[in-house]
Design an enzyme around this catalytic site. Structure first.
Site, PDB file in Angstrom:
ATOM      1  N   LYS A 186      64.000   4.073  58.904  1.00  0.00           N
ATOM      2  CA  LYS A 186      62.918   3.788  57.955  1.00  0.00           C
ATOM      3  C   LYS A 186      63.237   2.545  57.106  1.00  0.00           C
ATOM      4  CE  LYS A 186      60.535   7.048  59.665  1.00  0.00           C
ATOM      5  NZ  LYS A 186      60.455   8.487  59.426  1.00  0.00           N
TER       6      LYS A 186
HETATM    7  C1  LIG Z   1      60.158   9.910  59.915  1.00  0.00           C
HETATM    8  C2  LIG Z   1      58.873  10.643  59.656  1.00  0.00           C
HETATM    9  C3  LIG Z   1      58.828  11.904  59.075  1.00  0.00           C
HETATM   10  C4  LIG Z   1      60.046  12.733  58.829  1.00  0.00           C
HETATM   11  O1  LIG Z   1      60.990  12.101  58.069  1.00  0.00           O
HETATM   12  P1  LIG Z   1      62.446  12.762  57.964  1.00  0.00           P
HETATM   13  O2  LIG Z   1      63.035  12.119  56.763  1.00  0.00           O
HETATM   14  O3  LIG Z   1      63.160  12.411  59.232  1.00  0.00           O
HETATM   15  O4  LIG Z   1      62.274  14.233  57.816  1.00  0.00           O
HETATM   16  C5  LIG Z   1      57.600  12.454  58.741  1.00  0.00           C
HETATM   17  N1  LIG Z   1      56.460  11.800  59.017  1.00  0.00           N
HETATM   18  C6  LIG Z   1      56.451  10.604  59.605  1.00  0.00           C
HETATM   19  C7  LIG Z   1      55.143   9.925  59.847  1.00  0.00           C
HETATM   20  C8  LIG Z   1      57.652   9.994  59.966  1.00  0.00           C
HETATM   21  O5  LIG Z   1      57.643   8.807  60.589  1.00  0.00           O
END
Ligand SMILES: *Cc1c(COP(=O)(O)O)cnc(C)c1O
Length: 384
Positions: A186
């Protein structure tokens, strides 16, 4: 053959490493002072002292805690987009409620507000919009729709740090809650991690209790002076969702670099825009006036004139030493969701089209111009 250009890569600097080492040497490696500092600095970044920031070990955890605190349970429905990661919808099932999936708006790839409006029924309690790729949803329209029907909005902002709608940062719009992700790929990364943002003090304190076994900290604080610090009260069967100080050590420094990361991502997106405009692809949706794109993903969509399909393109890019990806295999295509809710592709034509023709190109702050030029020339050689 030069090095492989990966699809994504975190940028971890010496400050992050030193901060983690500092935590290791301090002996305090789980939730503690660094987590509190990260929460405080995150609130400062958002610029609103009345916001509550609750650090958790994933965005999935944050979404679960937000819905739990809102009282979502069996018999309730929560409207969300089919074009997302399964985490967005699975948290609804954790609570025994049912997600109701709707299509995306082809102009934004985000949840279609009119489809949300049509999907509202007597059991609907909340909407989970996803700011897909880092481009904010039409939050004005969604907030109007939610207000008219008395629904909560919990924003899945996993892609959207930092992004803005109507000149205001995502996280500050006054919805019931917003949840960011700091997963490894991210825009800022702590390995695993997330942050729940809310203006609702009751929601924040419930989430704080539930992120650590349902232990009531206020009871702890109330009694700790009298009974020493062994005393605590369990008020609910909570979860194990707390952030560690090791992750927060990364977060503190990633946060400080978030603006410069965004600058680089925006630059890279603009370079793709300039280089790919004449190819048989649709470039990613633009932000409208007043909105700011976090550029977590750069997704192109092949047009009818493209000489290859999505599978061939991804494979041939890989053969050129370039990692691409697909966001997402929509939930109506996933066995669990498809079978449980009897979903089919013809219910979600815009999402299905994006799935069949969309390709996410490498986009990360450590990508230099030369690496991006390699991506561009590989694409041009395959698509021209
Ligand atoms: C990455 C992601 C999540 C989950 O994030 P985590 O921190 O890995 O639990 C939820 N929604 C979307 C759209 C994502 O891309």
């Amino acid at each position: 053959m030069s090095d492989f250009v990966p699809f994504a890569l975190p940028e971890i600097g010496e400050e992050e490493i030193a901060e983690v080492v500092d935590s290791l040497r301090s002996g305090w490696i789980t939730t503690g002072p660094k987590t509190r500092r990260f929460e405080d600095q995150f609130r400062e970044f958002l610029g609103h002292s009345d916001l509550h920031t609750v650090a958790v070990n994933s965005a999935t955890a944050g979404l679960h805690l937000a819905l739990e605190a809102l009282g979502i349970g069996p018999g309730d429905e929560v409207i969300t987009t089919t074009h997302t990661f399964t985490a967005t919808a699975e948290v609804v099932r954790y609570l025994g409620a049912d997600p109701v999936f709707v299509d995306i708006d082809p102009a934004t790839y985000c949840i279609d507000p009119e489809a949300v409006s049509s999907a509202i029924g007597s059991r609907t309690k909340a909407i989970i919009p996803v700011h897909y790729a880092g481009l904010p949803c039409d939050m004005s329209r969604l907030c109007d729709i939610a207000a008219a029907s008395g629904l909560h909005i919990v924003e899945d902002a996993a892609h959207a740090f930092p992004a803005a709608w109507d000149g205001r940062l995502i996280g500050t719009l006054g919805t019931s809650a917003t949840v960011f992700s700091f997963y490894a790929t991210k825009t800022i990364a702590t390995g695993e991690g997330g942050m729940l943002i809310t203006r609702d003090e009751g929601l924040a304190s419930r989430a704080r209790v539930m992120r650590l076994h349902g232990i009531d900290r206020d009871a702890f604080d109330r009694y700790s002076s009298r009974r020493a610090n062994w005393y605590y009260e369990v008020v609910a069967p909570g979860f194990k969702y707390n952030m560690t100080d090791l992750a927060a050590s990364l977060g503190i420094h990633q946060l400080r670099r978030a603006r410069s990361f965004l600058e680089r991502r925006t630059q890279l997106a603009a370079r793709y825009d300039a280089a790919l405009g004449d190819l048989p692809v649709e470039l990613p949706p633009r932000p409208c006036a007043g909105s700011g794109h976090a550029w977590h993903l750069y997704v192109i969509r092949l047009t009818d004139r493209a000489p290859v399909g999505r599978d061939d393109l991804v494979r041939r890019m890989f053969d050129c030493g370039i990692g691409c990806s697909v966001h997402y295999i929509p939930l109506h295509q996933q066995p669990y969701w498809r079978d449980r809710y009897h979903l089919s592709a013809d219910q979600f034509p815009c999402s299905q089209k994006l799935y069949e023709r969309g390709v996410s190109l490498p986009l990360y702050t450590k990508m230099d111009d030369a690496a991006q030029d390699r991506v561009i020339s590989a694409l041009r050689s395959i698509l021209c």
